[in-house]
Design a protein around this motif. Structure first.
Motif, PDB file in Angstrom:
ATOM      1  N   GLY A  43       0.791  -1.224   0.000  1.00 58.00           N
ATOM      2  CA  GLY A  43       0.000   0.000   0.000  1.00 58.00           C
ATOM      3  C   GLY A  43       0.823   1.273   0.000  1.00 58.00           C
ATOM      4  O   GLY A  43       0.299   2.365   0.172  1.00 58.00           O
ATOM      5  N   SER A  44       2.115   1.139  -0.208  1.00 61.16           N
ATOM      6  CA  SER A  44       3.023   2.292  -0.236  1.00 61.16           C
ATOM      7  C   SER A  44       3.148   2.825  -1.657  1.00 61.16           C
ATOM      8  O   SER A  44       2.905   2.114  -2.630  1.00 61.16           O
ATOM      9  N   GLU A  45       3.544   4.042  -1.740  1.00 62.81           N
ATOM     10  CA  GLU A  45       4.027   4.560  -3.011  1.00 62.81           C
ATOM     11  C   GLU A  45       5.386   3.894  -3.235  1.00 62.81           C
ATOM     12  O   GLU A  45       5.943   3.276  -2.334  1.00 62.81           O
ATOM     13  N   ALA A  46       5.920   4.030  -4.413  1.00 62.59           N
ATOM     14  CA  ALA A  46       7.238   3.464  -4.709  1.00 62.59           C
ATOM     15  C   ALA A  46       8.018   4.468  -5.548  1.00 62.59           C
ATOM     16  O   ALA A  46       7.426   5.337  -6.193  1.00 62.59           O
ATOM     17  N   PRO A  47       9.337   4.362  -5.538  1.00 61.74           N
ATOM     18  CA  PRO A  47      10.170   5.324  -6.257  1.00 61.74           C
ATOM     19  C   PRO A  47       9.909   5.356  -7.763  1.00 61.74           C
ATOM     20  O   PRO A  47       9.558   4.344  -8.363  1.00 61.74           O
ATOM     21  N   VAL A  48      10.103   6.520  -8.336  1.00 64.49           N
ATOM     22  CA  VAL A  48      10.129   6.660  -9.793  1.00 64.49           C
ATOM     23  C   VAL A  48      11.454   6.057 -10.235  1.00 64.49           C
ATOM     24  O   VAL A  48      12.501   6.393  -9.689  1.00 64.49           O
ATOM     25  N   SER A  49      11.415   5.156 -11.221  1.00 62.58           N
ATOM     26  CA  SER A  49      12.649   4.468 -11.583  1.00 62.58           C
ATOM     27  C   SER A  49      13.125   4.734 -13.003  1.00 62.58           C
ATOM     28  O   SER A  49      14.188   4.251 -13.386  1.00 62.58           O
ATOM     29  N   ASP A  50      12.386   5.495 -13.771  1.00 61.86           N
ATOM     30  CA  ASP A  50      12.778   5.751 -15.163  1.00 61.86           C
ATOM     31  C   ASP A  50      14.014   6.653 -15.204  1.00 61.86           C
ATOM     32  O   ASP A  50      14.030   7.741 -14.634  1.00 61.86           O
ATOM     33  N   LEU A  51      15.008   6.187 -15.907  1.00 60.77           N
ATOM     34  CA  LEU A  51      16.280   6.906 -16.023  1.00 60.77           C
ATOM     35  C   LEU A  51      16.088   8.333 -16.527  1.00 60.77           C
ATOM     36  O   LEU A  51      16.792   9.242 -16.094  1.00 60.77           O
ATOM     37  N   VAL A  52      15.108   8.545 -17.377  1.00 55.72           N
ATOM     38  CA  VAL A  52      14.875   9.872 -17.935  1.00 55.72           C
ATOM     39  C   VAL A  52      14.509  10.900 -16.858  1.00 55.72           C
ATOM     40  O   VAL A  52      14.713  12.097 -17.046  1.00 55.72           O
ATOM     41  N   PHE A  53      14.002  10.433 -15.707  1.00 55.47           N
ATOM     42  CA  PHE A  53      13.612  11.343 -14.637  1.00 55.47           C
ATOM     43  C   PHE A  53      14.714  11.588 -13.612  1.00 55.47           C
ATOM     44  O   PHE A  53      14.514  12.325 -12.648  1.00 55.47           O
ATOM     45  N   MET A  54      15.861  10.972 -13.799  1.00 55.52           N
ATOM     46  CA  MET A  54      16.960  11.177 -12.859  1.00 55.52           C
ATOM     47  C   MET A  54      17.400  12.630 -12.877  1.00 55.52           C
ATOM     48  O   MET A  54      17.667  13.188 -13.957  1.00 55.52           O
ATOM     49  N   PRO A  55      17.481  13.272 -11.706  1.00 63.08           N
ATOM     50  CA  PRO A  55      17.963  14.651 -11.665  1.00 63.08           C
ATOM     51  C   PRO A  55      19.397  14.751 -12.192  1.00 63.08           C
ATOM     52  O   PRO A  55      20.154  13.778 -12.126  1.00 63.08           O
ATOM     53  N   GLN A  56      19.749  15.893 -12.689  1.00 59.97           N
ATOM     54  CA  GLN A  56      21.113  16.095 -13.214  1.00 59.97           C
ATOM     55  C   GLN A  56      22.183  15.899 -12.148  1.00 59.97           C
ATOM     56  O   GLN A  56      23.241  15.374 -12.415  1.00 59.97           O
ATOM     57  N   GLU A  57      21.879  16.363 -10.956  1.00 65.36           N
ATOM     58  CA  GLU A  57      22.850  16.238  -9.858  1.00 65.36           C
ATOM     59  C   GLU A  57      22.303  15.245  -8.849  1.00 65.36           C
ATOM     60  O   GLU A  57      21.256  15.476  -8.260  1.00 65.36           O
ATOM     61  N   VAL A  58      23.023  14.161  -8.666  1.00 66.66           N
ATOM     62  CA  VAL A  58      22.640  13.179  -7.659  1.00 66.66           C
ATOM     63  C   VAL A  58      23.862  12.893  -6.808  1.00 66.66           C
ATOM     64  O   VAL A  58      24.929  12.709  -7.304  1.00 66.66           O
TER      65      VAL A  58
END
Length: 175
Positions: free
Chosen positions: A160-175
């Motif tokens: 019942g939890s949300e889960a992380p966005v995993s699409d590489l295209v959404f990765m922030p520029q700075e991690v």
């Protein structure tokens, strides 16, 4: 053929994914984290532990640093014991951050030329030396992470939890 740029991008992706995952895991109760869910590694925490153990087990092959069996108080053990690496998130979170930083530091040492050569190590599971193309080992390392985070994603949504966005295209520029 892959290059160090690929490894650096995947190391950033790994860190981003694990950072998001940590946020979601912290929202769950200890009971939800450790509930048997019929997954190969049992629970959400068991699978997260196995993923962390796998990363930590591969790093000495890449950077010659310590592995999970190195520290005197380690509960590293083998693949079957990997689910018990950390008893709770208070232990898992700082170790996850440490290993993610180590993965990034290793990836930063790789040049931009294609990754070539072989990697040879002793496999406890196969009880013999294994030698594979270094590039295939790097691909397998990052693929293993994605595979098990996908399992955790499924268990999170079933809980019942949300889960992380995993699409590489959404990765922030700075991690």
């Amino acid at each position: 053929m892959i290059t160090g740029a690929y490894a650096r991008r995947m190391a950033r992706y790994n860190r981003w994914q694990n950072s998001q995952l940590a946020d979601f895991l912290q929202e769950l109760s200890p009971e939800e984290l450790t509930r048997e869910r019929g997954a190969f590694f049992g629970s959400i925490l068991g699978t997260a532990n196995h993923l962390l153990w796998g990363d930590w087990s591969w790093m000495p092959r890449f950077d010659a640093g310590p592995g999970p069996d190195s520290p005197p108080d380690s509960k590293g053990g083998g693949i079957h014991e990997s689910v018990h690496l950390c008893p709770d998130l208070d232990h898992w979170l700082p170790l996850r951050e440490t290993i993610d930083a180590r993965i990034g530091a290793w990836a930063d040492t790789l040049g931009d030329d294609p990754i070539t050569g072989a990697l040879t190590w002793y496999s406890e599971g196969k009880e013999k030396n294994i030698s594979m193309p270094y590039a295939e080992c790097v691909i397998g390392f990052f693929n293993h992470q994605t595979h098990h985070r996908g399992q955790i994603h499924k268990m999170l949504t079933e809980a019942g939890s949300e889960a992380p966005v995993s699409d590489l295209v959404f990765m922030p520029q700075e991690v």
